[in-house]
Design a protein around this motif. Sequence first.
Motif, PDB file in Angstrom:
ATOM      1  N   VAL A  64      -4.720  -5.913  -8.212  1.00 33.53           N
ATOM      2  CA  VAL A  64      -5.493  -6.827  -7.381  1.00 33.53           C
ATOM      3  C   VAL A  64      -4.573  -7.338  -6.286  1.00 33.53           C
ATOM      4  CG1 VAL A  64      -6.685  -9.040  -7.272  1.00 33.53           C
ATOM      5  CG2 VAL A  64      -7.059  -7.531  -9.226  1.00 33.53           C
ATOM      6  N   GLY A  65      -4.913  -7.037  -5.043  1.00 30.44           N
ATOM      7  CA  GLY A  65      -4.061  -7.488  -3.949  1.00 30.44           C
ATOM      8  C   GLY A  65      -2.658  -6.921  -4.090  1.00 30.44           C
ATOM      9  N   THR A  66      -1.669  -7.810  -4.214  1.00 32.42           N
ATOM     10  CA  THR A  66      -0.275  -7.373  -4.287  1.00 32.42           C
ATOM     11  C   THR A  66       0.298  -7.474  -5.698  1.00 32.42           C
ATOM     12  OG1 THR A  66       0.464  -9.600  -3.667  1.00 32.42           O
ATOM     13  CG2 THR A  66       0.168  -8.002  -1.892  1.00 32.42           C
ATOM     14  N   PRO A  84       0.815  -1.224   0.000  1.00 33.64           N
ATOM     15  CA  PRO A  84       0.000   0.000   0.000  1.00 33.64           C
ATOM     16  C   PRO A  84       0.844   1.268   0.000  1.00 33.64           C
ATOM     17  CG  PRO A  84      -0.904  -1.612   1.522  1.00 33.64           C
ATOM     18  CD  PRO A  84       0.411  -2.165   1.060  1.00 33.64           C
ATOM     19  N   ALA A  85       2.010   1.232   0.658  1.00 35.31           N
ATOM     20  CA  ALA A  85       2.850   2.430   0.719  1.00 35.31           C
ATOM     21  C   ALA A  85       3.535   2.713  -0.613  1.00 35.31           C
ATOM     22  CB  ALA A  85       3.901   2.263   1.817  1.00 35.31           C
ATOM     23  N   ALA A  86       3.954   1.656  -1.314  1.00 35.10           N
ATOM     24  CA  ALA A  86       4.712   1.845  -2.549  1.00 35.10           C
ATOM     25  C   ALA A  86       3.816   2.001  -3.773  1.00 35.10           C
ATOM     26  CB  ALA A  86       5.665   0.668  -2.763  1.00 35.10           C
ATOM     27  N   LEU A  87       2.583   1.512  -3.706  1.00 32.83           N
ATOM     28  CA  LEU A  87       1.710   1.525  -4.879  1.00 32.83           C
ATOM     29  C   LEU A  87       1.538   2.918  -5.475  1.00 32.83           C
ATOM     30  CD1 LEU A  87      -0.174   0.156  -6.871  1.00 32.83           C
ATOM     31  CD2 LEU A  87      -1.998   0.271  -5.133  1.00 32.83           C
ATOM     32  N   PRO A  88       1.285   3.967  -4.687  1.00 32.42           N
ATOM     33  CA  PRO A  88       1.142   5.301  -5.294  1.00 32.42           C
ATOM     34  C   PRO A  88       2.394   5.756  -6.038  1.00 32.42           C
ATOM     35  CG  PRO A  88       0.296   5.297  -3.045  1.00 32.42           C
ATOM     36  CD  PRO A  88       1.022   3.999  -3.234  1.00 32.42           C
TER      37      PRO A  88
END
Length: 325
Positions: free
Chosen positions: A166-168, A146-150
């Motif tokens: 989806v998920g990871t 979640p932290a790296a996705l943006p």
Amino acid sequence: MGWWRRDADTPSDVPGRTAWTRGRVLASAAILAGALLAFPRLVPNTPGNLGSLLETFLPWTGLAVPVLLALALLRRSATAALAAVLPAALWAGLFGGRLFPAGPPAAHDLTVLQHNVSDDNPDPAGTARALARTGADLIALEELTPAALPVYQAVLAPGHPHHTVVGTVGLWSRHPLTDSRPVDIKPAAAGADWSRGLRSTARTPSGDLAVYVAHLPSVRIRLPDGFGSGWRDESAAALGAALAAEKRDRVVLLGDFNSTLDDRGLDPVLSQMTPAREGFGFSWPAAFPIARIDHVMTRAATPVTTWTLPATGSDHRPVAARIKL
């Protein structure tokens, strides 16, 4: 006279032994090494999944050849030296072609890239920039947090405006994506929030194709259990079932499979797909790769070349391939 003959100037270390009668144990070891190379599936997977463990590192069994030859020289055994030719020839037949560089790039319609970016990557922005510079049409990522996705979304968006997560696992594309949905490859014993598979349709200039991204469970070597691949094998079977149910003819599969192409645990997938296979292309661990566990596979499409990219902040190296639709 040479070391392979016994005469007055070449005494035997044991009375009555010659260069042709010494080294029978070494010769037997060489024959066994050759048998393991030629027929690794004769090694059972019970107990401890030893067969899969051997297949995972099968190319490295070639290291037995120089060791056997050196011991044959020390033992002054012509029999052992001759027997060592067997695994040497088998290794050359199986893997020797991978030592030679690939030819010029063949005609292709699509470039795809697969990368496990690592959930503890210290530089996701740098990794994303490196991937964006490759010019790949499709980029599949695993171990998204979640932290790296943006960060990945921001860096990849200019060149790859279409994406689904989806998920990871996630997929970024130059071309529109439709019908994106999760693919259930969760082992029965995994937690409810375990989600590592997706499927989407990429609408490319050469036609639509189904694109799957998957991250199969990790394997571990532990005593006394041996090579723990149960979850991975269960997940591979679920992925194979999803691919069998896919209605589109053209399919591209990208992912970290925690399995090499020689490992029988990947049979449910490999029975339906054509892997991009060229060179050794070891992708893990990034610092000193010893196995290729990250793959690009196709159905009703042809992978024309594949290669690994330089290391990023991940413990895996990116794997890219060109595909002819």
